[in-house]
Design a protein around this motif. Sequence first.
Motif, PDB file in Angstrom:
ATOM      1  N   PHE A  89       0.818  -1.215   0.000  1.00 57.08           N
ATOM      2  CA  PHE A  89       0.000   0.000   0.000  1.00 57.08           C
ATOM      3  C   PHE A  89       0.856   1.273   0.000  1.00 57.08           C
ATOM      4  CE2 PHE A  89      -2.668  -3.279   1.961  1.00 57.08           C
ATOM      5  CZ  PHE A  89      -3.830  -3.150   1.220  1.00 57.08           C
ATOM      6  N   ASN A  90       2.157   1.119   0.216  1.00 53.83           N
ATOM      7  CA  ASN A  90       3.051   2.279   0.329  1.00 53.83           C
ATOM      8  C   ASN A  90       3.970   2.449  -0.882  1.00 53.83           C
ATOM      9  OD1 ASN A  90       2.104   2.387   3.076  1.00 53.83           O
ATOM     10  ND2 ASN A  90       3.478   0.679   3.466  1.00 53.83           N
ATOM     11  N   LEU A  91       3.835   1.536  -1.847  1.00 56.34           N
ATOM     12  CA  LEU A  91       4.770   1.536  -2.982  1.00 56.34           C
ATOM     13  C   LEU A  91       4.719   2.807  -3.828  1.00 56.34           C
ATOM     14  CD1 LEU A  91       4.498  -2.188  -4.144  1.00 56.34           C
ATOM     15  CD2 LEU A  91       6.490  -1.071  -3.152  1.00 56.34           C
ATOM     16  N   PRO A  92       3.535   3.345  -4.188  1.00 59.78           N
ATOM     17  CA  PRO A  92       3.538   4.520  -5.076  1.00 59.78           C
ATOM     18  C   PRO A  92       4.374   5.681  -4.535  1.00 59.78           C
ATOM     19  CG  PRO A  92       1.333   3.600  -4.942  1.00 59.78           C
ATOM     20  CD  PRO A  92       2.164   2.883  -3.908  1.00 59.78           C
ATOM     21  N   GLY A  93       4.137   6.071  -3.275  1.00 58.14           N
ATOM     22  CA  GLY A  93       4.853   7.209  -2.697  1.00 58.14           C
ATOM     23  C   GLY A  93       6.332   6.957  -2.547  1.00 58.14           C
ATOM     24  N   ARG A  94       6.700   5.747  -2.108  1.00 61.34           N
ATOM     25  CA  ARG A  94       8.117   5.432  -1.887  1.00 61.34           C
ATOM     26  C   ARG A  94       8.879   5.438  -3.210  1.00 61.34           C
ATOM     27  NH1 ARG A  94      11.118   3.163   2.473  1.00 61.34           N
ATOM     28  NH2 ARG A  94      13.275   3.337   1.790  1.00 61.34           N
ATOM     29  N   ALA A 119      -9.345  -8.663   2.502  1.00 61.88           N
ATOM     30  CA  ALA A 119      -9.184  -7.230   2.769  1.00 61.88           C
ATOM     31  C   ALA A 119      -7.952  -6.663   2.083  1.00 61.88           C
ATOM     32  CB  ALA A 119      -9.101  -6.989   4.278  1.00 61.88           C
ATOM     33  N   LYS A 120      -6.920  -7.497   1.915  1.00 62.17           N
ATOM     34  CA  LYS A 120      -5.695  -7.034   1.259  1.00 62.17           C
ATOM     35  C   LYS A 120      -5.844  -6.999  -0.264  1.00 62.17           C
ATOM     36  CE  LYS A 120      -2.966 -10.008   3.453  1.00 62.17           C
ATOM     37  NZ  LYS A 120      -1.784 -10.701   4.000  1.00 62.17           N
ATOM     38  N   ILE A 121      -6.404  -8.074  -0.815  1.00 56.93           N
ATOM     39  CA  ILE A 121      -6.391  -8.237  -2.268  1.00 56.93           C
ATOM     40  C   ILE A 121      -7.443  -7.385  -2.971  1.00 56.93           C
ATOM     41  CG2 ILE A 121      -6.632  -9.894  -4.158  1.00 56.93           C
ATOM     42  CD1 ILE A 121      -4.049 -10.174  -2.552  1.00 56.93           C
ATOM     43  N   VAL A 122      -8.665  -7.320  -2.421  1.00 53.32           N
ATOM     44  CA  VAL A 122      -9.746  -6.606  -3.108  1.00 53.32           C
ATOM     45  C   VAL A 122      -9.423  -5.130  -3.357  1.00 53.32           C
ATOM     46  CG1 VAL A 122     -12.143  -5.809  -2.894  1.00 53.32           C
ATOM     47  CG2 VAL A 122     -11.575  -8.201  -2.435  1.00 53.32           C
ATOM     48  N   PRO A 123      -8.983  -4.350  -2.344  1.00 53.81           N
ATOM     49  CA  PRO A 123      -8.654  -2.940  -2.628  1.00 53.81           C
ATOM     50  C   PRO A 123      -7.536  -2.784  -3.662  1.00 53.81           C
ATOM     51  CG  PRO A 123      -8.793  -3.333  -0.260  1.00 53.81           C
ATOM     52  CD  PRO A 123      -8.802  -4.671  -0.915  1.00 53.81           C
ATOM     53  N   ARG A 160       0.843  11.327   1.290  1.00 46.72           N
ATOM     54  CA  ARG A 160       1.052  10.783   2.627  1.00 46.72           C
ATOM     55  C   ARG A 160       0.837   9.277   2.565  1.00 46.72           C
ATOM     56  NH1 ARG A 160      -1.275  12.918   6.940  1.00 46.72           N
ATOM     57  NH2 ARG A 160      -1.311  10.931   8.036  1.00 46.72           N
ATOM     58  N   GLN A 161       1.449   8.562   3.493  1.00 46.84           N
ATOM     59  CA  GLN A 161       1.273   7.113   3.517  1.00 46.84           C
ATOM     60  C   GLN A 161       0.019   6.724   4.293  1.00 46.84           C
ATOM     61  OE1 GLN A 161       2.764   5.335   1.580  1.00 46.84           O
ATOM     62  NE2 GLN A 161       4.928   5.849   1.354  1.00 46.84           N
ATOM     63  N   PRO A 162      -0.692   5.680   3.860  1.00 41.42           N
ATOM     64  CA  PRO A 162      -0.425   4.806   2.714  1.00 41.42           C
ATOM     65  C   PRO A 162      -0.733   5.505   1.392  1.00 41.42           C
ATOM     66  CG  PRO A 162      -2.490   4.185   3.751  1.00 41.42           C
ATOM     67  CD  PRO A 162      -1.894   5.251   4.618  1.00 41.42           C
ATOM     68  N   SER A 163       0.275   5.628   0.549  1.00 44.53           N
ATOM     69  CA  SER A 163       0.179   6.458  -0.647  1.00 44.53           C
ATOM     70  C   SER A 163      -0.785   5.902  -1.692  1.00 44.53           C
ATOM     71  CB  SER A 163       1.566   6.650  -1.265  1.00 44.53           C
ATOM     72  OG  SER A 163       2.202   5.402  -1.483  1.00 44.53           O
ATOM     73  N   LEU A 164      -1.081   4.611  -1.660  1.00 43.51           N
ATOM     74  CA  LEU A 164      -2.050   4.053  -2.610  1.00 43.51           C
ATOM     75  C   LEU A 164      -3.413   4.721  -2.424  1.00 43.51           C
ATOM     76  CD1 LEU A 164      -2.732   2.020  -4.824  1.00 43.51           C
ATOM     77  CD2 LEU A 164      -3.206   0.319  -3.052  1.00 43.51           C
ATOM     78  N   SER A 206      -8.067   2.955   2.824  1.00 45.81           N
ATOM     79  CA  SER A 206      -7.706   3.059   4.244  1.00 45.81           C
ATOM     80  C   SER A 206      -8.358   1.958   5.079  1.00 45.81           C
ATOM     81  CB  SER A 206      -8.096   4.430   4.788  1.00 45.81           C
ATOM     82  OG  SER A 206      -7.359   5.452   4.130  1.00 45.81           O
ATOM     83  N   VAL A 207      -9.628   1.667   4.806  1.00 46.85           N
ATOM     84  CA  VAL A 207     -10.303   0.587   5.532  1.00 46.85           C
ATOM     85  C   VAL A 207      -9.618  -0.746   5.242  1.00 46.85           C
ATOM     86  CG1 VAL A 207     -12.455  -0.730   5.725  1.00 46.85           C
ATOM     87  CG2 VAL A 207     -12.524   1.771   5.658  1.00 46.85           C
ATOM     88  N   GLY A 208      -9.302  -0.966   3.958  1.00 42.19           N
ATOM     89  CA  GLY A 208      -8.588  -2.188   3.588  1.00 42.19           C
ATOM     90  C   GLY A 208      -7.248  -2.290   4.287  1.00 42.19           C
ATOM     91  N   VAL A 209      -6.535  -1.168   4.369  1.00 40.83           N
ATOM     92  CA  VAL A 209      -5.228  -1.144   5.036  1.00 40.83           C
ATOM     93  C   VAL A 209      -5.373  -1.492   6.513  1.00 40.83           C
ATOM     94  CG1 VAL A 209      -3.374   0.380   5.830  1.00 40.83           C
ATOM     95  CG2 VAL A 209      -4.110   0.464   3.449  1.00 40.83           C
ATOM     96  N   LEU A 210      -6.339  -0.871   7.184  1.00 43.70           N
ATOM     97  CA  LEU A 210      -6.490  -1.095   8.624  1.00 43.70           C
ATOM     98  C   LEU A 210      -6.807  -2.557   8.934  1.00 43.70           C
ATOM     99  CD1 LEU A 210      -8.443   2.147   9.632  1.00 43.70           C
ATOM    100  CD2 LEU A 210      -6.058   1.585  10.134  1.00 43.70           C
ATOM    101  N   ILE A 211      -7.750  -3.145   8.184  1.00 48.69           N
ATOM    102  CA  ILE A 211      -8.091  -4.557   8.403  1.00 48.69           C
ATOM    103  C   ILE A 211      -6.897  -5.437   8.096  1.00 48.69           C
ATOM    104  CG2 ILE A 211      -9.567  -6.474   7.677  1.00 48.69           C
ATOM    105  CD1 ILE A 211     -11.730  -4.378   7.018  1.00 48.69           C
ATOM    106  N   SER A 212      -6.230  -5.145   6.971  1.00 42.55           N
ATOM    107  CA  SER A 212      -5.079  -5.937   6.552  1.00 42.55           C
ATOM    108  C   SER A 212      -3.951  -5.880   7.572  1.00 42.55           C
ATOM    109  CB  SER A 212      -4.575  -5.424   5.191  1.00 42.55           C
ATOM    110  OG  SER A 212      -3.374  -6.041   4.827  1.00 42.55           O
ATOM    111  N   VAL A 213      -3.645  -4.670   8.024  1.00 39.00           N
ATOM    112  CA  VAL A 213      -2.521  -4.486   8.941  1.00 39.00           C
ATOM    113  C   VAL A 213      -2.805  -5.115  10.300  1.00 39.00           C
ATOM    114  CG1 VAL A 213      -1.214  -2.754  10.228  1.00 39.00           C
ATOM    115  CG2 VAL A 213      -1.614  -2.448   7.787  1.00 39.00           C
TER     116      VAL A 213
END
Length: 477
Positions: A29-34, A162-166, A267-271, A288-295
């Motif tokens: 989820f952070n690849l674009p910004g990095r 939660a990770k794959i769908v978003p 800002r991160q998560p940049s996706l 963001s919801v996907g990130v929170l559940i995933s993380v």
Amino acid sequence: MSQNGNSQKLTLLALTGMVVGSMVGAGIFNLPGRFGSATGPFGALIAWAIAGTGMYMLARVFQALAERKPDIDAGVFAYAKAGFGDYMGFLSAFGYWLGSCLGNVFYWVLIGSTLGAFFPVFGGGNTLTAILVSLAGIWTFHFLILRGVEQAAFINSVVTVAKIVPIIVAIIAFIIFFNYAQFADNFFGGADMPEKPLWAQVRDTMLITVFVFLGIEGASVYSRFAKTRADVGRATILGFVGVTGLMVAITLLPYGVMPQSSIAGLRQPSLAGALEAIAGPWGTIFISVGVLISVLGAYLAWSLICAEVLFAAAKSKDMPKMFALQNSNRVPANALWLTNIVVSLFVISTYWSRDAFNFMLDMTSVTTLLPYLLVAGYGVLLARSGEGYEAVPQERGRDQVIAWLAVLYTIVMFVAAGLKYTLLVTLLFLPGTILYLWARREQNIELFSRRDLAIFAVTAVAAVIGLIGLLSGTITP
């Protein structure tokens, strides 16, 4: 998971799902910004070619070792111990555990940063509020796990979705809104980005590629559950190719929807920000919801992994025996306590970090590189000796070349990381050596062999240099 009966054996599809689940984590989820802050699409393609090749070689080494040395099953560090002695085995175990702890710290910083998009009091994930919420979360999970929550396997299924769908939705949206002219403008680096040589652009992306590939070694863990042994290799390749495709797409497609400077400023998560640029505010909420559940799900899994590493090392007498104790729910309680105390201390330390998000990500990557390097080195030693190759001597040469390429890749990653992170890692290894000495005392055996003492001396000197750098301000977290 029960090992009794074929009904419990895993199919190729199930094995591939496990590979994907272990590799797709918070980092994607952070690849674009990095990447956007470091390079354009051309440099990104070179970086992924290097990372993909290197990590594939490393995956092949893990496969080969699992086949040639099936008796070594105590964990990644056991290969280092078999090839390079007791202290290097300990450093590998400690490094892998420490890297997993730092990864858990990164998860909490990411949660804080994600919430910061909606609640400014969370800032970049290292404000006082973010730290207090993180500490509450850490200890809530701690006491849940002590009650045996590791049996709740359904959580992994929810997390995988939660990770794959978003990610899939974001990729489809980027394809629909893709602008070739914008992509071409960014290709060799955006016009409004600072001038930077291509090698420096590629170098600055290398640690994020290490981070997002963490877990690739997990494929070999499932080999004993496979219906067909050959499915393990197929699942590794299918999972690796599939996940790599997702990560390359998430990296490259945003260059076709916005200027590189805008991607770099997300800002991160940049996706989330990249999707918002083309789809409006719902894009940020959705990701963001996907990130929170995933993380949160990933944090649960990696908390167990952290404790399991200490537990396995204690069972093999590389750590004090107190960490081999389990409670009535079969949870390695002492290992879990130490893990979460260390994670809490690192979370508190992020308050003084200028960029806690990227600092924890990079520290996690560098700390995990040592175990990877030692595994690759053991792969070379084993192929050269011929041990385990009696039935297939024709595969020795191939496996030796693959292992050497994996060694070269991990060394290049250390160089790309720079001296700063290497010194900081040794600064953590030095006090960690107390656990090694404790375990040796318990067994009434020699503390250091001559070779191990030399390795300890080098580690100590590097740690002192790192400490001087921190105190003088030449090294900043």
